[in-house]
Enzyme design. Sequence first.
Site, PDB file in Angstrom:
ATOM      1  N   SER A 136       0.822  -1.232   0.083  1.00 19.99           N
ATOM      2  CA  SER A 136      -0.088   0.010   0.206  1.00 19.99           C
ATOM      3  C   SER A 136       0.734   1.335  -0.002  1.00 19.99           C
ATOM      4  O   SER A 136       1.967   1.133   0.485  1.00 19.99           O
ATOM      5  CB  SER A 136      -0.806  -0.032   1.223  1.00 19.99           C
ATOM      6  OG  SER A 136      -1.622   1.251   1.202  1.00 19.99           O
ATOM      7  N   TYR A 149      -1.821  -1.504  10.391  1.00 21.83           N
ATOM      8  CA  TYR A 149      -2.024  -1.860   8.707  1.00 21.83           C
ATOM      9  C   TYR A 149      -0.683  -1.207   8.110  1.00 21.83           C
ATOM     10  O   TYR A 149       0.007  -1.888   7.546  1.00 21.83           O
ATOM     11  CB  TYR A 149      -3.381  -1.180   8.419  1.00 21.83           C
ATOM     12  CG  TYR A 149      -3.368  -1.244   6.834  1.00 21.83           C
ATOM     13  CD1 TYR A 149      -3.816  -2.358   6.354  1.00 21.83           C
ATOM     14  CD2 TYR A 149      -3.003  -0.245   5.910  1.00 21.83           C
ATOM     15  CE1 TYR A 149      -4.111  -2.453   4.917  1.00 21.83           C
ATOM     16  CE2 TYR A 149      -3.268  -0.441   4.445  1.00 21.83           C
ATOM     17  CZ  TYR A 149      -3.820  -1.402   4.077  1.00 21.83           C
ATOM     18  OH  TYR A 149      -4.111  -1.507   2.975  1.00 21.83           O
TER      19      TYR A 149
HETATM   20  P1  NAD Z   1     -11.492  -5.497   0.562  1.00 17.40           P
HETATM   21  O1  NAD Z   1     -11.913  -5.311   1.900  1.00 17.40           O
HETATM   22  O2  NAD Z   1     -12.548  -4.793  -0.405  1.00 17.40           O
HETATM   23  O3  NAD Z   1     -11.493  -7.052   0.268  1.00 17.40           O
HETATM   24  C1  NAD Z   1     -10.597  -7.812   0.859  1.00 17.40           C
HETATM   25  C2  NAD Z   1     -11.043  -9.230   0.349  1.00 17.40           C
HETATM   26  O4  NAD Z   1     -10.201  -9.969   1.472  1.00 17.40           O
HETATM   27  C3  NAD Z   1     -12.486  -9.708   0.939  1.00 17.40           C
HETATM   28  O5  NAD Z   1     -12.896 -10.623   0.179  1.00 17.40           O
HETATM   29  C4  NAD Z   1     -12.223 -10.439   2.321  1.00 17.40           C
HETATM   30  O6  NAD Z   1     -13.181 -11.398   2.578  1.00 17.40           O
HETATM   31  C5  NAD Z   1     -10.817 -11.008   2.240  1.00 17.40           C
HETATM   32  N1  NAD Z   1     -10.064 -11.349   3.204  1.00 17.40           N
HETATM   33  C6  NAD Z   1     -10.024 -10.769   4.435  1.00 17.40           C
HETATM   34  N2  NAD Z   1      -9.427 -11.353   5.384  1.00 17.40           N
HETATM   35  C7  NAD Z   1      -9.073 -12.623   4.855  1.00 17.40           C
HETATM   36  C8  NAD Z   1      -8.473 -13.896   5.288  1.00 17.40           C
HETATM   37  N3  NAD Z   1      -8.018 -13.685   6.689  1.00 17.40           N
HETATM   38  N4  NAD Z   1      -8.239 -14.804   4.565  1.00 17.40           N
HETATM   39  C9  NAD Z   1      -8.762 -14.742   3.369  1.00 17.40           C
HETATM   40  N5  NAD Z   1      -9.376 -13.636   2.765  1.00 17.40           N
HETATM   41  C10 NAD Z   1      -9.491 -12.573   3.603  1.00 17.40           C
HETATM   42  O7  NAD Z   1     -10.134  -4.777   0.120  1.00 17.40           O
HETATM   43  P2  NAD Z   1      -9.450  -4.035  -0.957  1.00 17.40           P
HETATM   44  O8  NAD Z   1      -9.559  -2.676  -0.381  1.00 17.40           O
HETATM   45  O9  NAD Z   1     -10.002  -4.604  -2.314  1.00 17.40           O
HETATM   46  O10 NAD Z   1      -7.968  -4.342  -0.828  1.00 17.40           O
HETATM   47  C11 NAD Z   1      -7.507  -5.530  -1.334  1.00 17.40           C
HETATM   48  C12 NAD Z   1      -5.752  -5.418  -1.262  1.00 17.40           C
HETATM   49  O11 NAD Z   1      -5.448  -3.857  -1.507  1.00 17.40           O
HETATM   50  C13 NAD Z   1      -5.510  -5.369   0.451  1.00 17.40           C
HETATM   51  O12 NAD Z   1      -4.227  -5.947   0.434  1.00 17.40           O
HETATM   52  C14 NAD Z   1      -5.425  -4.112   0.769  1.00 17.40           C
HETATM   53  O13 NAD Z   1      -4.613  -3.856   1.983  1.00 17.40           O
HETATM   54  C15 NAD Z   1      -4.911  -3.339  -0.449  1.00 17.40           C
HETATM   55  N6  NAD Z   1      -4.982  -2.038  -0.604  1.00 17.40           N
HETATM   56  C16 NAD Z   1      -6.291  -1.480  -0.722  1.00 17.40           C
HETATM   57  C17 NAD Z   1      -6.376  -0.062  -0.746  1.00 17.40           C
HETATM   58  C18 NAD Z   1      -7.669   0.475  -1.024  1.00 17.40           C
HETATM   59  O14 NAD Z   1      -7.808   1.766  -0.946  1.00 17.40           O
HETATM   60  N7  NAD Z   1      -8.549  -0.328  -1.371  1.00 17.40           N
HETATM   61  C19 NAD Z   1      -5.280   0.757  -0.711  1.00 17.40           C
HETATM   62  C20 NAD Z   1      -3.906   0.296  -0.768  1.00 17.40           C
HETATM   63  C21 NAD Z   1      -3.918  -1.238  -0.511  1.00 17.40           C
END
Ligand code: NAD
Length: 243
Positions: A136, A149
Amino acid sequence: MGKLDERVAIVTGGAQGIGKAIADALAAEGATVVIADINGEGAEAAAPAGGAGILADMAQEEQVKSLVAETVKRYGRLDIAVNAAAIVPFKAWDDIDFAEWRRIMAVNLDGTFLLTHYAQTPMREAGYGRIINIASNVVVAGTPNLAHYVASKGGVFGFTRAAARELGKYGITVNSVAPGLTASEGVLASPHAEAFDFVQMLQAIPRRGEPSDIAPTVAFLASEEARWVTGQMIVVDGGHTHN
Ligand code: NAD
């Protein structure tokens, strides 16, 4: 002809959001994609045609081990592993207790280690592998209300670099992709959703980031074309921060 024809991929956290967009992008390039998610029904629903959805909690070693074994059993190989599963919390620093700290580390950082640990075996046997860890841009920005995080993603960044050094000699590349604020289902349902207007002002490209903005960089790193790129963190955030 897709650039991932014949390849088999696991995408964790692919039931929704960025993980789902990545699964779709890999499938569009010809890969067979297994989505692993703690939301088993969501994983099955999101699995691209020809692939599968598997219930797995990435913080549980036995479940990650079975996920890799099941994938290799069904499809005969494992070429690509994408660690996108994570908990994206929103918590003031003073409210983070040790149990919460551990919970975030277990999913976000331990899960990344576990899949790398088990996926490397079939990849080493084949002499080819692509591991992509979703970090991230908070590791650069030190964003507030996310200290645990931020620490977990800093760990993902460092582990990626170390694993790349260990695994390069086996034909396995390991890279991380660092998105900025992105309109996933998870973010839209959280207080982070209120930050879009502010963050857009800081980006070079002033619009909301979408999951489909992140996926093509992952698809590139998952391909043969990216053979000389390893140990890197590619920031994909519309120019918000600079690595
Ligand atoms: P989201 O919350 O929309 O989706 C996350 C998914 O991970 C969900 O389907 C959830 O069920 C699954 N999950 C959670 N815990 C789990 C576990 N223990 N085992 C298996 N699956 C699990 O998240 P997102 O925003 O799409 O983020 C996806 C990735 O991108 C993550 O690694 C997040 O840290 C990273 N990220 C997101 C953003 C953002 O702004 N959305 C920014 C930077 C990084």
